[in-house]
Design an enzyme around this catalytic site. Structure first.
Site, PDB file in Angstrom:
ATOM      1  N   ASP A 117       8.624   3.121  -3.036  1.00  0.00           N
ATOM      2  CA  ASP A 117       8.943   4.114  -2.016  1.00  0.00           C
ATOM      3  C   ASP A 117       8.257   5.444  -2.361  1.00  0.00           C
ATOM      4  OD1 ASP A 117      10.187   5.139   0.232  1.00  0.00           O
ATOM      5  OD2 ASP A 117      12.037   5.644  -0.827  1.00  0.00           O
ATOM      6  N   ASN A 163      11.272  -0.264  10.245  1.00  0.00           N
ATOM      7  CA  ASN A 163       9.950   0.364  10.270  1.00  0.00           C
ATOM      8  C   ASN A 163       9.182  -0.023  11.527  1.00  0.00           C
ATOM      9  OD1 ASN A 163       9.446  -0.148   6.707  1.00  0.00           O
ATOM     10  ND2 ASN A 163      10.337   1.596   7.753  1.00  0.00           N
TER      11      ASN A 163
END
Length: 258
Positions: free
Chosen positions: A36, A85
């Site tokens: 991330d 996403n």
């Protein structure tokens, strides 16, 4: 503040010392990873497109898998693109990310003896990405090295739903009753029908960028996993950060819910 990868003799000495502190029998069999912070990395460096962060993150993934392979880890699951996403990311940004993941799948298929497996809903993905993932799977199916699961178009809750649907469909094909289905539905049977069916659950889940949440990643499989959070942004992850995570894992007393 970004962390720079160490290259000097002290860094190499420290890395070597960490490796010697890790016994082969204490290395996790399956490591799951959320790399991330790629977008934040690109913005901190002043790039005009976050695609630079995604490319740097993809390069780090190749490096990370090499570290895992060197330590003798057998399975790695990488969280690359969630169902959320696909719905929420800016279309131009998403297009860049899709191309980068497709390229990564091809690179992994060319990386020696690693086996690539897609974990997620292929029907949600653009054709080029679904094709790249399927091609990587086909080209590496006979490989016996590091098993790499690519969680793309993935959601942990959707995975559980899909597993239960498969169980129901197969039970219906055999002509079973609802009572029989209810009686035979067990955690083991659900686990067998997950995207990672037949694989051991992750022993260790690592997440970069300082975020401390699962984000719908391996919700079922991580029930007894150990977690380790790294402050470094994804592209800045160093081998010593990884080795510290493994060393920390090796010292934990795993109680599996106890």
């Amino acid at each position: 503040m970004r962390q720079a990868e160490g290259r000097g003799p002290l860094y190499r000495l420290y890395s070597s010392r960490l490796r010697h502190q890790i016994s082969p029998e204490n290395v996790p069999h399956h490591v799951a990873m959320v790399i991330d912070g790629n977008r934040r990395w690109a913005r901190q460096l002043g790039y005009d497109s976050v695609a630079h962060g995604y490319r740097a993150g993809a390069a780090k993934i190749i490096e990370f898998l090499g570290w895992c392979d060197e330590l003798g880890i057998k399975v790695v699951t990488l969280y690359l693109l969630s169902n959320d996403n696909l719905r929420k990311r800016d279309s131009a940004e998403l297009a860049d990310l899709i191309d980068i993941i497709a390229g990564l799948a091809g690179d992994l298929a060319d990386s020696g003896d690693w086996r690539v497996q897609h974990a997620g809903r292929a029907e949600l993905l653009p054709d080029n990405l679904a094709t790249a993932l399927r091609d990587a799977e086909d080209r590496t199916r006979a490989h016996t090295g590091l098993h790499v699961n690519l969680a793309v178009g993935y959601g942990g809750r959707h995975e559980i739903v899909d597993a239960v649907r498969r169980i129901i469909a197969r039970h219906g094909e055999r002509g079973g009753t609802l009572e029989e289905l209810a009686e035979n539905l067990t955690p083991e049977s659900i686990g067998e029908h997950l995207y990672t069916g037949g694989q051991p659950d992750p022993d260790l889940v690592i997440r970069t960028s300082g975020e401390q949440r699962l984000s719908d990643f391996l919700v079922w499989q991580s029930a007894h996993s150990e977690f380790y959070f790294v402050e470094a942004l994804g592209p800045d992850l160093r081998e010593v950060d990884f080795l510290r995570a493994i060393r920390d894992y090796a010292t934990r007393d795993r109680r599996f819910g106890g």
